[in-house]
Design a protein around this motif. Structure first.
Motif, PDB file in Angstrom:
ATOM      1  N   THR A 114     -18.101   5.432  -2.684  1.00  0.00           N
ATOM      2  CA  THR A 114     -16.660   5.684  -2.691  1.00  0.00           C
ATOM      3  C   THR A 114     -15.915   4.559  -1.972  1.00  0.00           C
ATOM      4  O   THR A 114     -14.854   4.118  -2.417  1.00  0.00           O
TER       5      THR A 114
ATOM      6  N   SER B  98     -18.319  13.705  -1.908  1.00  0.00           N
ATOM      7  CA  SER B  98     -17.786  14.342  -3.084  1.00  0.00           C
ATOM      8  C   SER B  98     -18.949  14.695  -3.997  1.00  0.00           C
ATOM      9  O   SER B  98     -19.898  13.953  -4.125  1.00  0.00           O
TER      10      SER B  98
ATOM     11  N   ASP C  67     -16.572   6.496  -9.834  1.00  0.00           N
ATOM     12  CA  ASP C  67     -17.105   6.840  -8.519  1.00  0.00           C
ATOM     13  C   ASP C  67     -18.046   8.017  -8.736  1.00  0.00           C
ATOM     14  O   ASP C  67     -17.618   9.144  -8.925  1.00  0.00           O
TER      15      ASP C  67
HETATM   16 MG    MG Z   1     -18.678   9.284  -2.506  1.00  0.00          MG
END
Ligand code: MG
Ligand code: ADP
Length: 341
Positions: free
Chosen positions: A110, A215, A247
């Protein structure tokens, strides 16, 4: 390698980026297990852990060569210029491309793709570069830029610009489209940055044991550049190029980080998209005719942007810490194989 690339008509460029040791890793007194030897060469020390027998593939440390290796002091701009600026140029000439980062959670995907407000990543730098290139060339033509930003979470596609119900993927004459996905006409970098920030707030994030803020969704920014330019004979040339900047969620096995059913289900689905992506890359490596794009939402979305005559950039993010030895080993091995396309 160059011969193979020409034969298949496609090209994947593989990069490695080592992030700095994290505070936690330093506090744990953790040593580094990788060393950038020169701009394209990385060395990993030999290491065995007591639980090594759990690993299916055991690879020793050793030397790896990639299109470029970035050390922990490489700037975001350096990473962008070396890996992705060529693809931005190609998109303006009607060629599709894809950029993604690969590794376990916490390795810096990220950070590399999105970055921070102070240090924006590849997504933002690519858009910035695109707009400045368009400004320079506006005398000889017309470029229109449309953006879409979506996430694939649990094999469900959601619009991150105007969130709502899950989107259905449909095949039409332009290829695969997410029906109803916002196509945002963009004019400036600032506007795009605001849009990305808003989009990221709409992302589905869940804490995992591996990384609390990680995430668990894949975010896909697609930039479509449509142009109408005049050639030397004053004929109008019309073309469209698409750049997909992704991502990815972490590649670690969900079952190993959390046992709860929901998380496991999520993990299975995250892995479905990641596995499908690996299968597609493998099929491309092997020069197969049939590439299994249909196996997941992510690969369906990338059908026209991966393989064929498209440019692909893969950035393998790794932690330098010996605590991540296993993940780093897997990532370098995978990246080394992807290089063969
Ligand atoms: Mg990430
Ligand atoms: P991932 O997306 O792979 O799970 P992140 O990008 O969230 O990993 O990175 C984990 C942490 O490490 C974040 O706090 C991030 O800011 C930091 N980080 C990652 N790469 C770098 C880098 N090259 N320079 C400085 N900090 C970094």
């Amino acid at each position: 390698n160059a011969v193979v690339r020409e034969k298949n008509g496609n090209r994947i460029m593989v990069f490695v980026r080592v992030r700095p040791l994290a505070k936690k890793e330093k506090e744990a007194g953790s040593r580094c297990c990788v060393k950038i030897v020169d701009s394209s060469h990385i060395y990993m020390t030999e290491f065995t852990t007591p639980n090594d027998y759990l690993r299916l593939k055991r690879i020793r440390g050793g030397h790896f060569t990639f299109d470029a290796c970035f050390s922990d002091s490489a700037s975001q701009q350096e990473v962008y210029s070396t890996s992705t600026s060529e693809l931005v140029e190609a998109v303006m000439q009607g060629k599709n491309g894809t950029v993604f980062c690969y590794d376990a959670t916490g390795a810096g995907k990220t950070y590399t793709m999105l970055g921070t407000v102070e240090n924006p990543g590849v997504m933002v730098l690519a858009i910035k570069d695109l707009f400045s290139k368009i400004r320079i060339r506006s005398y000889d033509g017309n470029h229109v830029v449309h953006l879409s930003y979506l996430e694939v979470y649990n094999e469900t596609v959601r619009d991150l610009i105007s969130p709502g119900r899950p989107l259905v993927l449909r095949e039409d004459k332009q290829g695969i489209v997410a029906a109803g996905l916002t196509q945002y006409r963009a004019y400036s970098t600032d506007e795009v940055m605001a849009l990305l920030q808003q989009g990221n707030r709409n992302r589905t994030t869940e804490p995992t044991r591996a990384n609390e803020t990680s995430s668990r969704s894949h975010a896909v920014l697609q930039v479509v550049v449509e142009y109408r330019v005049r050639d030397a004979a004053m004929n109008i040339i019309h073309g469209v190029g698409k750049l997909s900047l992704i991502d990815l969620a972490g590649s670690e096995r969900a079952l190993a980080t959390d046992q709860r059913t929901l998380r496991s289900l999520e993990g299975a689905n995250i892995n479905r998209s990641l596995l499908a992506l690996s299968s597609c890359i493998n099929a491309l490596v092997e020069g197969k005719k049939h590439i299994p794009y249909r196996n997941s939402k992510l690969t369906q979305l990338l059908k026209d942007s991966l393989g064929g005559t498209c440019n692909t950039v893969m950035i393998a993010n790794i932690s330098p810490s010996i605590l991540s030895f296993g993940e780093t080993q897997n990532t370098l091995h995978w990246a080394d194989r992807a290089k063969e396309i």
